[in-house]
Scaffold this active site. Structure first.
Site, PDB file in Angstrom:
ATOM      1  N   GLY A  50       0.843  -1.335   0.125  1.00 50.23           N
ATOM      2  CA  GLY A  50      -0.280  -0.069  -0.091  1.00 50.23           C
ATOM      3  C   GLY A  50       0.941   1.326  -0.049  1.00 50.23           C
ATOM      4  O   GLY A  50       0.604   2.175   0.545  1.00 50.23           O
ATOM      5  N   GLY A  53      -0.373   5.020  -0.881  1.00 51.74           N
ATOM      6  CA  GLY A  53      -1.611   5.512  -0.167  1.00 51.74           C
ATOM      7  C   GLY A  53      -0.898   7.048   0.688  1.00 51.74           C
ATOM      8  O   GLY A  53      -0.052   7.390   0.438  1.00 51.74           O
ATOM      9  N   GLN A  54      -1.808   7.282   1.469  1.00 50.09           N
ATOM     10  CA  GLN A  54      -1.509   8.691   2.269  1.00 50.09           C
ATOM     11  C   GLN A  54      -0.411   8.613   3.152  1.00 50.09           C
ATOM     12  O   GLN A  54       0.769   9.186   2.948  1.00 50.09           O
ATOM     13  CB  GLN A  54      -2.747   9.123   2.928  1.00 50.09           C
ATOM     14  CG  GLN A  54      -2.364  10.465   3.627  1.00 50.09           C
ATOM     15  CD  GLN A  54      -3.502  10.841   4.779  1.00 50.09           C
ATOM     16  OE1 GLN A  54      -4.344  10.330   5.155  1.00 50.09           O
ATOM     17  NE2 GLN A  54      -3.317  12.127   5.212  1.00 50.09           N
ATOM     18  N   ASP A  57       2.061  -1.702  -4.450  1.00 53.03           N
ATOM     19  CA  ASP A  57       0.760  -1.417  -4.489  1.00 53.03           C
ATOM     20  C   ASP A  57      -0.158  -2.169  -5.294  1.00 53.03           C
ATOM     21  O   ASP A  57       0.449  -2.459  -6.279  1.00 53.03           O
ATOM     22  CB  ASP A  57       0.498   0.386  -4.427  1.00 53.03           C
ATOM     23  CG  ASP A  57      -0.796   0.739  -4.262  1.00 53.03           C
ATOM     24  OD1 ASP A  57      -0.470   1.391  -2.769  1.00 53.03           O
ATOM     25  OD2 ASP A  57      -1.730   0.519  -4.695  1.00 53.03           O
ATOM     26  N   ILE A  58      -1.380  -2.449  -5.111  1.00 46.35           N
ATOM     27  CA  ILE A  58      -2.172  -2.804  -6.099  1.00 46.35           C
ATOM     28  C   ILE A  58      -2.136  -2.152  -7.455  1.00 46.35           C
ATOM     29  O   ILE A  58      -2.300  -2.731  -8.415  1.00 46.35           O
ATOM     30  CB  ILE A  58      -3.731  -3.389  -5.439  1.00 46.35           C
ATOM     31  CG1 ILE A  58      -4.138  -4.250  -6.432  1.00 46.35           C
ATOM     32  CG2 ILE A  58      -4.431  -2.153  -5.303  1.00 46.35           C
ATOM     33  CD1 ILE A  58      -5.687  -4.728  -5.882  1.00 46.35           C
ATOM     34  N   ASP A 109      -0.964  -7.162  -5.200  1.00 45.11           N
ATOM     35  CA  ASP A 109      -2.263  -7.338  -4.336  1.00 45.11           C
ATOM     36  C   ASP A 109      -2.219  -8.081  -3.241  1.00 45.11           C
ATOM     37  O   ASP A 109      -2.016  -9.374  -3.158  1.00 45.11           O
ATOM     38  CB  ASP A 109      -3.410  -8.031  -5.613  1.00 45.11           C
ATOM     39  CG  ASP A 109      -4.708  -8.043  -4.909  1.00 45.11           C
ATOM     40  OD1 ASP A 109      -4.973  -7.670  -3.755  1.00 45.11           O
ATOM     41  OD2 ASP A 109      -5.637  -8.438  -5.575  1.00 45.11           O
ATOM     42  N   TYR A 148     -15.065  -0.650   9.172  1.00 39.06           N
ATOM     43  CA  TYR A 148     -13.783  -0.375   9.619  1.00 39.06           C
ATOM     44  C   TYR A 148     -13.316  -0.467  10.998  1.00 39.06           C
ATOM     45  O   TYR A 148     -12.037  -0.960  11.068  1.00 39.06           O
ATOM     46  CB  TYR A 148     -13.526   1.219   9.077  1.00 39.06           C
ATOM     47  CG  TYR A 148     -12.008   1.651   9.292  1.00 39.06           C
ATOM     48  CD1 TYR A 148     -11.160   1.383   8.406  1.00 39.06           C
ATOM     49  CD2 TYR A 148     -11.864   2.685  10.400  1.00 39.06           C
ATOM     50  CE1 TYR A 148     -10.107   2.258   8.343  1.00 39.06           C
ATOM     51  CE2 TYR A 148     -10.659   3.284  10.487  1.00 39.06           C
ATOM     52  CZ  TYR A 148      -9.719   2.869   9.349  1.00 39.06           C
ATOM     53  OH  TYR A 148      -8.469   3.234   9.470  1.00 39.06           O
ATOM     54  N   LYS A 158     -10.542  -3.275  12.489  1.00 42.10           N
ATOM     55  CA  LYS A 158      -9.580  -2.867  13.312  1.00 42.10           C
ATOM     56  C   LYS A 158      -9.355  -3.429  14.581  1.00 42.10           C
ATOM     57  O   LYS A 158      -8.337  -3.986  14.966  1.00 42.10           O
ATOM     58  CB  LYS A 158      -9.427  -1.172  13.462  1.00 42.10           C
ATOM     59  CG  LYS A 158      -9.289  -0.498  12.440  1.00 42.10           C
ATOM     60  CD  LYS A 158      -7.858  -0.790  11.323  1.00 42.10           C
ATOM     61  CE  LYS A 158      -7.722   0.007  10.376  1.00 42.10           C
ATOM     62  NZ  LYS A 158      -6.526  -0.335   9.552  1.00 42.10           N
TER      63      LYS A 158
HETATM   64  P1  NAD Z   1      -4.838   4.935   1.673  1.00 40.46           P
HETATM   65  O1  NAD Z   1      -6.414   4.687   1.315  1.00 40.46           O
HETATM   66  O2  NAD Z   1      -4.330   6.268   1.514  1.00 40.46           O
HETATM   67  O3  NAD Z   1      -3.906   4.001   0.953  1.00 40.46           O
HETATM   68  C1  NAD Z   1      -4.060   2.497   1.205  1.00 40.46           C
HETATM   69  C2  NAD Z   1      -3.355   2.129  -0.149  1.00 40.46           C
HETATM   70  O4  NAD Z   1      -3.680   0.802  -0.400  1.00 40.46           O
HETATM   71  C3  NAD Z   1      -3.671   2.797  -1.545  1.00 40.46           C
HETATM   72  O5  NAD Z   1      -2.617   2.996  -2.468  1.00 40.46           O
HETATM   73  C4  NAD Z   1      -4.274   1.480  -2.321  1.00 40.46           C
HETATM   74  O6  NAD Z   1      -4.145   1.601  -3.917  1.00 40.46           O
HETATM   75  C5  NAD Z   1      -3.784   0.282  -1.736  1.00 40.46           C
HETATM   76  N1  NAD Z   1      -4.406  -0.843  -1.793  1.00 40.46           N
HETATM   77  C6  NAD Z   1      -5.893  -1.052  -1.678  1.00 40.46           C
HETATM   78  N2  NAD Z   1      -6.163  -2.390  -1.643  1.00 40.46           N
HETATM   79  C7  NAD Z   1      -5.115  -3.086  -1.866  1.00 40.46           C
HETATM   80  C8  NAD Z   1      -4.679  -4.632  -2.038  1.00 40.46           C
HETATM   81  N3  NAD Z   1      -5.601  -5.269  -2.200  1.00 40.46           N
HETATM   82  N4  NAD Z   1      -3.314  -4.737  -2.203  1.00 40.46           N
HETATM   83  C9  NAD Z   1      -2.251  -3.770  -2.007  1.00 40.46           C
HETATM   84  N5  NAD Z   1      -2.770  -2.407  -2.185  1.00 40.46           N
HETATM   85  C10 NAD Z   1      -3.867  -2.099  -1.952  1.00 40.46           C
HETATM   86  O7  NAD Z   1      -4.646   4.455   3.398  1.00 40.46           O
HETATM   87  P2  NAD Z   1      -3.716   5.460   4.316  1.00 40.46           P
HETATM   88  O8  NAD Z   1      -4.227   6.512   4.667  1.00 40.46           O
HETATM   89  O9  NAD Z   1      -2.465   5.488   3.956  1.00 40.46           O
HETATM   90  O10 NAD Z   1      -3.701   4.155   5.607  1.00 40.46           O
HETATM   91  C11 NAD Z   1      -2.818   3.112   5.575  1.00 40.46           C
HETATM   92  C12 NAD Z   1      -3.216   2.584   6.876  1.00 40.46           C
HETATM   93  O11 NAD Z   1      -3.157   3.282   8.043  1.00 40.46           O
HETATM   94  C13 NAD Z   1      -4.683   1.716   6.947  1.00 40.46           C
HETATM   95  O12 NAD Z   1      -4.620   0.537   7.439  1.00 40.46           O
HETATM   96  C14 NAD Z   1      -5.502   2.658   7.731  1.00 40.46           C
HETATM   97  O13 NAD Z   1      -6.740   2.084   8.302  1.00 40.46           O
HETATM   98  C15 NAD Z   1      -4.513   3.146   8.622  1.00 40.46           C
HETATM   99  N6  NAD Z   1      -4.865   4.725   9.256  1.00 40.46           N
HETATM  100  C16 NAD Z   1      -4.662   5.466   8.685  1.00 40.46           C
HETATM  101  C17 NAD Z   1      -5.112   6.817   9.237  1.00 40.46           C
HETATM  102  C18 NAD Z   1      -5.238   8.042   8.266  1.00 40.46           C
HETATM  103  O14 NAD Z   1      -5.776   9.258   8.665  1.00 40.46           O
HETATM  104  N7  NAD Z   1      -4.563   8.193   7.153  1.00 40.46           N
HETATM  105  C19 NAD Z   1      -5.637   7.012  10.274  1.00 40.46           C
HETATM  106  C20 NAD Z   1      -5.729   5.807  11.390  1.00 40.46           C
HETATM  107  C21 NAD Z   1      -5.397   4.573  10.472  1.00 40.46           C
HETATM  108  N1  SER Z   2      -8.285   8.708   9.047  1.00 42.18           N
HETATM  109  C1  SER Z   2      -8.895   7.340   9.321  1.00 42.18           C
HETATM  110  C2  SER Z   2     -10.236   7.579   8.884  1.00 42.18           C
HETATM  111  O1  SER Z   2     -10.938   8.595   8.873  1.00 42.18           O
HETATM  112  C3  SER Z   2      -8.752   7.292  10.645  1.00 42.18           C
HETATM  113  O2  SER Z   2      -8.594   5.838  10.724  1.00 42.18           O
HETATM  114  O3  SER Z   2     -10.831   6.583   8.308  1.00 42.18           O
END
Ligand code: NAD
Ligand code: SER
Length: 318
Positions: free
Chosen positions: A8, A11-12, A34-35, A54, A143, A147
């Protein structure tokens, strides 16, 4: 030196964590996947190994682990809260599919594993002020269900099989490289983009909606520092409360207006996001993370706002 696989990376979090891991452990030792590999930033593509993967397909992860002799996995694959609520089966299948594959591969191939949990692991029966490390966890979102399940599985694989699984409950993360992917806390990122682009901002959460937040540099440090922590000091593993600040929409708006006095925000609340936000902590107690592995965030709302506006102004040439 560690040999790390990031799932992943597009992602962010992944777009920035991958680069930080490469700084710490060496470009060639961090494989970004990443997928959707086209989501990987140019910087990631140009500085080290990348692959399409994936994470719901165990054989794809296993092949990369073998090829690059991986010993640590950062699993960032999930469908964020608001998007998952619109398609619960997708949220479950992606979140749990990726996690179970990571746990099994970590067991078989002796990898350490980091998988973020979230403030979403709590629900409206949790004490929402000063949310303790160990408390009621009955989330009512898919979600949150993934978790809590993930936290339990992480501890189970550690206790049962000795898998070095560790995790934090991230609050809403604010950043300026890759936009967030459909979460409840996204508004706290979007407000800065609107302010810098000179647009009005429509806030999807009501005034008074208090949530924990953190600036991305502190989140990256937290992930790496937890994975480097002395295991003998860890009383908890999956997952640690961590937070850096908490505010409601009025407070972040006031802070942005100190720098952009003409900026305008109005409210048009989104029912799904509001319901989720109301069930999440107003502020968490993160003393266990501070005591067990030295968690110490550097940014508050004021310093984060200065840095966000500066970075986004440069990004958009404003
Ligand atoms: P995001 O949605 O920005 O990125 C997720 C990435 O995973 C994307 O690039 C997507 O293309 C990729 N993806 C989706 N399905 C896939 C698959 N089957 N195989 C491989 N890649 C795949 O998410 P994020 O914000 O970077 O969050 C990452 C982790 O942190 C997650 O577990 C999220 O729950 C957790 N988290 C994020 C936040 C936040 O504010 N960003 C807060 C709490 C927890
Ligand atoms: N930023 C994330 C969400 O809002 C928190 O896990 O889903």
């Amino acid at each position: 030196m560690k040999r790390i696989l990031v799932l992943g990376s597009g992602g962010q979090i992944g777009s920035e964590l991958t680069m930080r891991l490469r700084e710490v452990y060496g470009d060639g030792n961090v494989v970004a996947t990443d997928i959707n590999p086209e989501r990987l930033t140019k910087e990631i593509q140009q500085t080290g190994p990348t692959a399409a993967c994936d994470a719901t397909k165990a054989e794809e992860i296993a092949a990369i682990v073998d090829k690059y002799k991986i010993d640590s996995i950062y699993n960032l694959v999930a469908i964020l809260s608001a998007t998952a609520e619109k398609n619960p089966m997708l949220g479950w299948n992606v979140g749990m599919g990726a996690l179970l594959n990571c746990l099994e591969i970590s067991r078989e191939k002796k990898c350490a594993l980091f998988t973020p949990s979230s403030i979403g692991a709590f629900g409206d029966t949790t004490p929402l002020n000063g949310t303790p490390q160990d408390t009621i966890q009955r989330p009512k979102t898919i979600y949150g269900v993934t978790k809590v399940t993930g936290e339990l599985l992480g501890d189970y694989y550690y206790e049962r099989f000795g898998v070095d699984a560790r995790s934090v409950r991230f609050p809403g993360l604010i950043s300026n490289v890759t936009p967030p992917g459909g979460g409840t806390t996204d508004y706290a990122v979007d407000i800065y983009y609107a302010a810098v682009k000179g647009e009005d901002f429509v806030c999807p959460l009501k005034p008074g909606t208090m949530l924990d937040m953190m600036y991305m540099p502190d989140a990256l440090d937290a992930a790496i520092n937890l994975m480097e922590a002395d295991p003998s000091k860890l009383v908890h593993r999956n997952s640690f409360n961590i937070t850096a600040m908490h505010f409601d929409p009025e407070e972040i708006y006031a802070e942005v207006r100190k720098h952009k006095p003409d900026f305008k925000m109005t409210y048009e609340f989104d029912a799904i996001r509001q319901k989720i936000a109301d069930s999440w902590p107003n502020w968490m107690d993160d003393s266990c993370a501070r005591e067990e592995w030295g968690f110490a965030p550097k940014y508050n709302l004021q310093t984060m706002t200065v840095d966000m506006l500066d970075k986004l102004s440069k990004k958009f040439g404003k």
